[in-house]
Design a protein around this motif. Structure first.
Motif, PDB file in Angstrom:
ATOM      1  N   LEU A  29       0.835  -1.203   0.000  1.00 23.88           N
ATOM      2  CA  LEU A  29       0.000   0.000   0.000  1.00 23.88           C
ATOM      3  C   LEU A  29       0.870   1.254   0.000  1.00 23.88           C
ATOM      4  O   LEU A  29       0.538   2.251  -0.665  1.00 23.88           O
ATOM      5  CB  LEU A  29      -0.934  -0.001   1.211  1.00 23.88           C
ATOM      6  CG  LEU A  29      -1.924   1.170   1.278  1.00 23.88           C
ATOM      7  CD1 LEU A  29      -2.809   1.188   0.035  1.00 23.88           C
ATOM      8  CD2 LEU A  29      -2.774   1.100   2.531  1.00 23.88           C
ATOM      9  N   ASP A  84      -6.952  -0.418  -8.062  1.00 21.18           N
ATOM     10  CA  ASP A  84      -8.000  -1.233  -7.431  1.00 21.18           C
ATOM     11  C   ASP A  84      -8.584  -0.568  -6.181  1.00 21.18           C
ATOM     12  O   ASP A  84      -9.758  -0.800  -5.850  1.00 21.18           O
ATOM     13  CB  ASP A  84      -7.454  -2.611  -7.056  1.00 21.18           C
ATOM     14  CG  ASP A  84      -7.188  -3.481  -8.276  1.00 21.18           C
ATOM     15  OD1 ASP A  84      -7.804  -3.222  -9.329  1.00 21.18           O
ATOM     16  OD2 ASP A  84      -6.361  -4.413  -8.179  1.00 21.18           O
ATOM     17  N   THR A  85      -7.801   0.221  -5.482  1.00 19.98           N
ATOM     18  CA  THR A  85      -8.273   0.847  -4.243  1.00 19.98           C
ATOM     19  C   THR A  85      -8.764   2.268  -4.441  1.00 19.98           C
ATOM     20  O   THR A  85      -9.130   2.943  -3.472  1.00 19.98           O
ATOM     21  CB  THR A  85      -7.150   0.853  -3.189  1.00 19.98           C
ATOM     22  OG1 THR A  85      -5.992   1.496  -3.726  1.00 19.98           O
ATOM     23  CG2 THR A  85      -6.799  -0.565  -2.748  1.00 19.98           C
ATOM     24  N   SER A 121      -9.679   8.280  -2.987  1.00 22.96           N
ATOM     25  CA  SER A 121      -9.128   7.521  -1.868  1.00 22.96           C
ATOM     26  C   SER A 121      -7.788   8.063  -1.401  1.00 22.96           C
ATOM     27  O   SER A 121      -7.427   7.911  -0.227  1.00 22.96           O
ATOM     28  CB  SER A 121      -8.974   6.045  -2.254  1.00 22.96           C
ATOM     29  OG  SER A 121     -10.218   5.448  -2.491  1.00 22.96           O
ATOM     30  N   ILE A 136     -10.051   1.387   2.896  1.00 17.42           N
ATOM     31  CA  ILE A 136      -9.237   1.339   1.674  1.00 17.42           C
ATOM     32  C   ILE A 136      -8.303   0.143   1.707  1.00 17.42           C
ATOM     33  O   ILE A 136      -8.122  -0.562   0.717  1.00 17.42           O
ATOM     34  CB  ILE A 136      -8.457   2.660   1.508  1.00 17.42           C
ATOM     35  CG1 ILE A 136      -9.430   3.823   1.275  1.00 17.42           C
ATOM     36  CG2 ILE A 136      -7.448   2.556   0.368  1.00 17.42           C
ATOM     37  CD1 ILE A 136      -8.789   5.190   1.366  1.00 17.42           C
ATOM     38  N   TRP A 137      -7.707  -0.098   2.887  1.00 17.70           N
ATOM     39  CA  TRP A 137      -6.811  -1.245   3.017  1.00 17.70           C
ATOM     40  C   TRP A 137      -7.561  -2.559   2.780  1.00 17.70           C
ATOM     41  O   TRP A 137      -7.030  -3.470   2.133  1.00 17.70           O
ATOM     42  CB  TRP A 137      -6.168  -1.245   4.407  1.00 17.70           C
ATOM     43  CG  TRP A 137      -5.250  -2.414   4.611  1.00 17.70           C
ATOM     44  CD1 TRP A 137      -3.946  -2.525   4.224  1.00 17.70           C
ATOM     45  CD2 TRP A 137      -5.594  -3.669   5.227  1.00 17.70           C
ATOM     46  NE1 TRP A 137      -3.456  -3.765   4.554  1.00 17.70           N
ATOM     47  CE2 TRP A 137      -4.436  -4.482   5.171  1.00 17.70           C
ATOM     48  CE3 TRP A 137      -6.744  -4.172   5.807  1.00 17.70           C
ATOM     49  CZ2 TRP A 137      -4.409  -5.778   5.695  1.00 17.70           C
ATOM     50  CZ3 TRP A 137      -6.732  -5.463   6.322  1.00 17.70           C
ATOM     51  CH2 TRP A 137      -5.578  -6.249   6.269  1.00 17.70           C
ATOM     52  N   ASP A 139     -10.090  -2.986   0.837  1.00 20.43           N
ATOM     53  CA  ASP A 139     -10.251  -3.106  -0.612  1.00 20.43           C
ATOM     54  C   ASP A 139      -8.967  -3.656  -1.240  1.00 20.43           C
ATOM     55  O   ASP A 139      -9.013  -4.495  -2.143  1.00 20.43           O
ATOM     56  CB  ASP A 139     -10.574  -1.744  -1.236  1.00 20.43           C
ATOM     57  CG  ASP A 139     -11.997  -1.275  -0.917  1.00 20.43           C
ATOM     58  OD1 ASP A 139     -12.827  -2.125  -0.547  1.00 20.43           O
ATOM     59  OD2 ASP A 139     -12.256  -0.065  -1.039  1.00 20.43           O
ATOM     60  N   GLY A 140      -7.841  -3.168  -0.722  1.00 27.48           N
ATOM     61  CA  GLY A 140      -6.557  -3.670  -1.217  1.00 27.48           C
ATOM     62  C   GLY A 140      -6.350  -5.134  -0.884  1.00 27.48           C
ATOM     63  O   GLY A 140      -5.818  -5.906  -1.697  1.00 27.48           O
TER      64      GLY A 140
END
Length: 498
Positions: A29, A84-85, A121, A136-137, A139-140
């Motif tokens: 990330l 993706d995030t 984001s 968000i994490w 989603d990652g």
């Protein structure tokens, strides 16, 4: 009715602020954030949102990976995560306003390229709340999880048919089976981490984790075929944990690749009991516990956490902690009492006592946990405890609480209350499935305190009297006393049915 047992022990999570810091520090990330800030109007991306190959060296250099032979691959991986995030928004050329982007050639005559802009984001990661960062994490994590369960192949060109279609059958890949396997592995790792019987904060050898998925519980010595399956699972997990580690959910010491040159004739990895670390070590990080629990909750799994009940009522507290391990019961209760503070100790005690009443199957265990909670409440709870001295269900535990604190003027309990409390206490321990030796000691201690115990106890008007006496007949080490208990159980049943 007895409380429903949770499928997993409760986990003690770090605070959201700590977890958010861990999420921001996760290597993948962190790299995705750096590339999102690096990207500009001139950044060239493919139609699928991927960074074009010609720009990968510059991206790797920005990440300080230009001297790493895998730097371009790491940069590509981080870029995909940024897309993706939502750290980056990519517009496909086919979606351009003039509608003529589809099929347009790029600057080098190749496929059309998209445009990239900063996503919403990115601002949330720096200026949002810990919950925003963790969302968000997560989603990652889902994106990386998909990568970990994706098929592996040496040459993509081998999968392309003459008509340009992809031969998915050649992959020998079942996406549902792959996801189910990894879910099971991470679920086992989660359970072993939060369970008292697991390694706790220590790492788990990869062979043990693989075996937990392959070897049947009732199998004694694993067969050669099963051992080969375990070896194959280890290789599979080694690849998957290498993918998962950069997002921060595990700490992983990879499988020693020199072991691959030492394979036995059956294809299984050689046994090396002297150095199990060569076979890989894995542990969930605090962020990993949070992430795996979030995925399980999303799937409908009951995965409690310490603190879930802190804002609930006393009824929900006592029901929720019914089958928690002892340390978790104490931690959850302390958080619940802490919400009331010393000024609210009397109110909290009243709520607990009220919630512990009842004749249902779960009531004895509620009263046991109520008594344990009152022990943590402090002397301020005394007025509430004294108020139930004459209560037939609570008067016994109230006297015990007062006596343990050396309180004065505690009235002696009537004999009927003594026997009722004995039955209730054993019923609670039976429901809790506690240590057998401790339970046996409790049974023998309570029955030994009163001469003629079994001559009187069968008359106790408690819904669990017969079941408790039957258990005492099984557990008591003295054969004569055990026989008396069984006779008393028969009398109790006859009395109840009559």
């Amino acid at each position: 009715m007895s409380a429903e047992r949770p499928s997993l022990p409760p986990v003690r999570l770090h605070s959201e602020a700590e977890l958010a810091r861990d999420a921001l520090a996760a290597p993948l990330l962190a790299r995705a954030v750096r590339l999102a800030r690096w990207a500009g109007p001139g950044t060239r991306v493919g139609a699928g949102g991927e960074l074009v190959e010609a720009q990968l060296p510059a991206a790797a250099a920005h990440l300080g990976l230009d001297d790493d032979e895998d730097g371009a691959a790491y940069a590509s991986e981080a870029w995909r995560l940024a897309v993706d995030t939502g750290l980056l928004d990519v517009e496909d050329p086919a979606d351009s306003e003039d509608g003529e982007g589809d099929g347009d050639a790029g600057p080098e005559g190749g496929e059309a390229e998209g445009t990239v802009t900063v996503g919403e984001s990115l601002a949330l990661l720096t200026g949002g709340s810990p919950q925003d960062v963790l969302a968000i994490w997560l989603d990652g994590l889902e994106a990386v999880y998909a990568d970990a369960t994706a098929p592996a192949f040496d040459d993509f060109a081998d999968l392309v048919n003459e008509d340009g279609s992809i031969d998915f059958d050649a992959l020998d890949w079942d996406p549902e089976a792959e996801a189910e396997f990894l879910d099971g592995v991470l679920g086992n790792l989660y359970l072993l981490t939060v369970s008292d019987a697991g390694p706790g904060e220590g790492p788990l050898p990869l062979p043990a984790l693989a075996a937990s998925m392959i070897v049947p519980d009732d199998m004694g010595e694993p067969t050669d075929d099963v051992l080969e399956q375990v070896s194959e699972a280890m290789m599979r997990l080694d690849d998957q944990f290498r993918v998962l580690e950069p997002i921060g959910i595990v700490e992983y010491r990879p499988l020693d690749e020199t072991l691959l040159t030492e394979e036995g004739d059956d294809g299984a990895l050689p046994a090396d009991e002297e150095d199990v670390t060569r076979y890989g070590l894995v542990k969930l990080t605090p962020l990993g516990l949070y992430g795996i629990r979030a995925r399980m909750l999303e799937a409908g799994v009951d995965a409690p956490a310490i603190g879930d009940l802190a804002e609930k009522g006393a009824e929900e507290l006592l029901a929720g902690i019914a089958y928690y391990p002892e340390a978790a019961v104490r931690a959850e209760t302390e958080l619940w009492l802490g919400r009331h503070g010393s000024a609210g100790a009397v109110t909290a005690a009243r709520e607990l006592l009220s919630a512990s009443r009842g004749s249902d199957a779960g009531a004895p265990l509620r009263r046991l946990h109520c008594q344990q909670a009152l022990a943590l409440a402090g002397p301020e709870a005394e007025p509430a405890v004294r108020a139930v001295l004459d209560d037939p269900e609570l008067g016994g535990l109230a006297r015990v609480w007062l006596a343990e604190r050396g309180a004065a003027d505690v009235p002696a309990p009537p004999e009927s209350m003594i026997f009722w409390l004995a039955v209730d206490t054993i019923a609670a321990q039976l429901d809790a499935d506690g240590d057998l030796n401790e339970l046996q000691g409790l049974v023998e201690g309570l029955s030994g305190q009163h001469s003629g115990f079994f001559d009187e106890v069968w008359r106790v008007d408690h819904p669990g009297t017969a079941e408790v006496l039957e258990a005492m007949g099984r557990l008591h080490s003295d054969k004569k006393a055990a026989k008396q208990a069984r006779k008393a159980a028969f009398k109790a049943r006859s009395r109840k049915s009559g």
